[in-house]
Design a protein around this motif. Structure first.
Motif, mmCIF file in Angstrom:
data_model
loop_
_atom_site.group_PDB
_atom_site.id
_atom_site.type_symbol
_atom_site.label_atom_id
_atom_site.label_comp_id
_atom_site.label_asym_id
_atom_site.label_seq_id
_atom_site.Cartn_x
_atom_site.Cartn_y
_atom_site.Cartn_z
ATOM 1 N N ARG A 1 0.777 -1.236 0.000
ATOM 2 C CA ARG A 1 0.000 0.000 0.000
ATOM 3 C C ARG A 1 0.806 1.283 0.000
ATOM 4 N N ARG B 1 -3.560 -9.028 -9.400
ATOM 5 C CA ARG B 1 -4.480 -9.556 -8.383
ATOM 6 C C ARG B 1 -3.838 -10.619 -7.500
ATOM 7 N N ARG C 1 -9.493 -5.830 -0.008
ATOM 8 C CA ARG C 1 -9.394 -5.194 -1.332
ATOM 9 C C ARG C 1 -10.778 -4.945 -1.921
ATOM 10 N N ARG C 2 -11.701 -5.858 -1.629
ATOM 11 C CA ARG C 2 -13.065 -5.656 -2.143
ATOM 12 C C ARG C 2 -13.695 -4.444 -1.479
ATOM 13 N N ALA D 1 -12.143 -1.874 -0.444
ATOM 14 C CA ALA D 1 -11.487 -0.657 -0.941
ATOM 15 C C ALA D 1 -12.191 -0.114 -2.190
ATOM 16 N N ALA D 2 -12.884 -0.988 -2.933
ATOM 17 C CA ALA D 2 -13.613 -0.522 -4.119
ATOM 18 C C ALA D 2 -14.696 0.476 -3.714
ATOM 19 N N THR E 1 -13.448 4.034 -3.708
ATOM 20 C CA THR E 1 -13.379 4.649 -5.041
ATOM 21 C C THR E 1 -14.752 5.217 -5.418
ATOM 22 N N GLU F 1 -15.810 9.095 -6.272
ATOM 23 C CA GLU F 1 -16.496 9.472 -7.532
ATOM 24 C C GLU F 1 -17.756 10.259 -7.254
ATOM 25 N N LEU G 1 -7.723 7.693 0.482
ATOM 26 C CA LEU G 1 -6.487 6.926 0.587
ATOM 27 C C LEU G 1 -6.127 6.681 2.054
ATOM 28 N N GLY H 1 -8.300 4.064 3.444
ATOM 29 C CA GLY H 1 -7.844 2.749 2.986
ATOM 30 C C GLY H 1 -6.666 2.256 3.802
ATOM 31 N N CYS I 1 -5.032 2.501 -1.989
ATOM 32 C CA CYS I 1 -6.430 2.079 -2.023
ATOM 33 C C CYS I 1 -6.629 1.063 -3.137
ATOM 34 N N TRP I 2 -5.676 0.162 -3.302
ATOM 35 C CA TRP I 2 -5.767 -0.841 -4.367
ATOM 36 C C TRP I 2 -7.050 -1.624 -4.194
ATOM 37 N N ASN I 3 -7.803 -1.782 -5.272
ATOM 38 C CA ASN I 3 -9.058 -2.525 -5.185
ATOM 39 C C ASN I 3 -9.192 -3.420 -6.404
ATOM 40 N N GLU I 4 -10.015 -4.431 -6.275
ATOM 41 C CA GLU I 4 -10.146 -5.442 -7.335
ATOM 42 C C GLU I 4 -10.766 -4.858 -8.611
ATOM 43 N N GLU I 5 -11.654 -3.882 -8.433
ATOM 44 C CA GLU I 5 -12.387 -3.337 -9.588
ATOM 45 C C GLU I 5 -11.505 -2.549 -10.522
ATOM 46 N N ARG I 6 -10.864 -1.520 -9.982
ATOM 47 C CA ARG I 6 -10.086 -0.619 -10.839
ATOM 48 C C ARG I 6 -8.654 -0.424 -10.378
ATOM 49 N N MET I 7 -8.230 -1.264 -9.466
ATOM 50 C CA MET I 7 -6.834 -1.389 -9.022
ATOM 51 C C MET I 7 -6.224 -0.082 -8.515
ATOM 52 N N ASN J 1 -6.514 2.965 -9.470
ATOM 53 C CA ASN J 1 -7.149 4.177 -10.024
ATOM 54 C C ASN J 1 -7.135 5.368 -9.065
ATOM 55 N N LEU J 2 -7.522 5.134 -7.821
ATOM 56 C CA LEU J 2 -7.635 6.242 -6.870
ATOM 57 C C LEU J 2 -6.254 6.845 -6.585
ATOM 58 N N GLY J 3 -5.271 5.981 -6.435
ATOM 59 C CA GLY J 3 -3.909 6.450 -6.193
ATOM 60 C C GLY J 3 -3.384 7.268 -7.359
ATOM 61 N N LEU K 1 -9.864 8.224 -12.765
ATOM 62 C CA LEU K 1 -10.456 7.259 -11.835
ATOM 63 C C LEU K 1 -10.832 5.966 -12.550
ATOM 64 N N PHE L 1 -9.974 2.408 -14.698
ATOM 65 C CA PHE L 1 -9.079 1.295 -14.387
ATOM 66 C C PHE L 1 -7.629 1.634 -14.748
ATOM 67 N N ASN M 1 -3.470 -0.026 -13.771
ATOM 68 C CA ASN M 1 -2.565 -0.847 -12.973
ATOM 69 C C ASN M 1 -1.206 -0.898 -13.629
#
Lengths: 206, 253
Positions: free
Chosen positions: A25, A70, A117-118, A120-121, A124, A128, A143, A146, B19-25, B27-29, B57, B59, B61
């Protein structure tokens, strides 16, 4: 015992969790790698030699998997902290049992991290929505949330794992049949060879 | 881009995966890293700023230490877009292409080569300092310094210089990156790593002692190399070792 479980252990768990951020991270300076953290934690807990040994072993054993995309390799930071902390405290665990248990904790944390990680979505999506609402871009705040989530989860995982495992493993070792203890001892004796083989194999010519 | 802005973006890039996430990895960073530059290009409240932040924002990676190249390039392209000269789709395309390409190179270089090289150097430093009679604290500190130095010097250089190069060359940085001999450099580093590891293995075998003990250590090492060559995962190899230990005890060892 109360001092260990109420003050010292939570302290080391939070410190480890903060350093664990370095794995993925924040920063990726590799200060969280077992070869660095193991001796550091060992020195702080009065077991430098043990910390160094488990640090080197776990570092080499964890070279196998790359944290790309992943992929979630077993968490060496959690594993080495568990290995050091299991060896100290009011219920010290024999390294022959402590090391495999620590490796299992590292593997277990990597599974747990998938759920983090899920979550953390969701951060985002909040960022937005704030952006769409015209309220500016709260990226920094998201951030930090997170990171805070990760530290709390890692510290809690390590603490709960250790308060459960340490007395249980200490008891199990004392009650285990001699053959089981000899097998565990042999496994510990051969682990350096596996670790060294992993290192050599990492540089295989492709 | 002045020195302070570049430092700001470079420091922010250390939290690219916060803030790594499965959806868009990442993106936020990434959006957070680009924000200081975008805020300079557009005033607060400008819909183009919101549009740009929203774009970042999406995807994304890459290997985190290589992100500097992409951040620099994107900053240059956004600057050009602010003048109306680059379509948004072009920024997306270049960012995605660079992301995946540099991820492959960066993974091979940093995780696949420099990280094990750091481990080899750390282990060898530890063994040598112990053999020279250094106190344990000194030996360990030396090992940690070797390990961290080997990884972090190139990592920090890639972040900082990548950002500068990406901004100076814009899209042209792609040709520059193609010209760099990444695979050749990785091969040389891997050969050095193999040499260091082999020397560390030699010292360990020597430390075990002479005769049967050393022979057994070497034989066990060869067997473990065999396990690795079978492409077993680490969990499988460790399990196999545990099974061997159990069989050895049952056989009377």
């Amino acid at each position: 015992m109360i001092r260990w479980y109420a003050i010292q252990l939570p302290f080391w768990c939070v410190m480890t969790a903060a350093l664990e951020l370095d794995v993925t991270r924040a920063g990726q300076w590799t200060v969280s790698r077992p070869l660095v953290l193991g001796p550091l934690l060992g020195w702080a807990c009065g077991t430098l030699r043990h910390g160094t040994t488990v640090g080197v072993l776990i570092d080499l054993l964890c070279l196998d998997r790359i944290p790309a995309g992943r992929a979630l390799p077993p968490n060496g930071t959690i594993a080495v902290a568990a290995a050091v902390l299991l060896a100290v405290g009011p219920h010290p665990v024999e390294p022959a049992l402590g090391l495999p248990a620590a490796l299992a904790m590292g593997w277990g944390f990597s599974r747990f991290e998938r759920s983090l990680r899920r979550r953390a979505a969701g951060l985002t999506r909040r960022a937005e929505r704030a952006l769409e609402a015209g309220g500016g871009a709260p990226f920094g705040e998201m951030l930090l949330r997170g990171l805070a989530m990760q530290v709390l989860a890692a510290a809690a995982f390590l603490y709960v794992g250790l308060i459960g495992l340490a007395p249980a493993l200490s008891w199990a070792w004392s009650e285990a049949p001699e053959a089981a203890r000899r097998a565990a001892g042999l496994l510990l004796l051969w682990t350096p060879q596996l670790a060294l083989a992993t290192l050599l194999y990492a540089f295989r010519l492709r | 881009m002045d020195w302070k802005t570049r430092l700001n973006i470079c420091l922010r890039s250390l939290l690219l995966q916060a803030c790594w996430n499965e959806e868009r990895m990442q993106n936020l960073g990434f959006a957070w890293c680009a924000e200081p530059w975008l805020s300079r290009l557009y005033k607060k409240g400008d819909p183009r700023l919101t549009e740009a932040l929203r774009r970042h924002l999406e995807f994304f990676n890459t290997q985190p230490h290589m992100a500097g190249f992409i951040l620099g390039t994107v900053c240059r392209m956004e600057e050009t877009r602010a003048l109306g000269e680059v379509p948004a789709e072009r920024i997306r395309t270049i960012k995605a292409a660079m992301g995946s390409t540099l991820a492959a190179v960066g993974d091979a270089l940093f995780w696949g080569t420099l990280k094990p090289l750091g481990a080899a150097a750390g282990l060898l430093t530890l063994l040598l300092l112990r053999a020279l009679g250094a106190p344990e604290e000194g030996a360990v500190a030396g090992a940690a310094a070797a390990c961290l130095g080997i990884f972090n010097v190139p990592a920090l250089a890639a972040r900082w210089r990548g950002l500068r190069l990406g901004y100076e060359r814009g899209e042209g940085v792609v040709e520059e990156l193609v010209r760099m001999d990444w695979q050749g450099g990785i091969r040389r580093l891997r050969r050095a790593g193999l040499a260091l590891s082999a020397f560390a293995a030699f010292l360990l075998v020597r430390n075990v002692g002479a005769g049967e003990d050393a022979a057994f250590f070497a034989a066990a090492l060869a067997a473990c190399l065999g396990l690795k060559a079978m492409r077993l995962t680490q969990l499988e190899a460790y399990g196999a070792l545990a099974a061997c230990a159990a069989v050895a005890v049952l056989a009377g060892a």
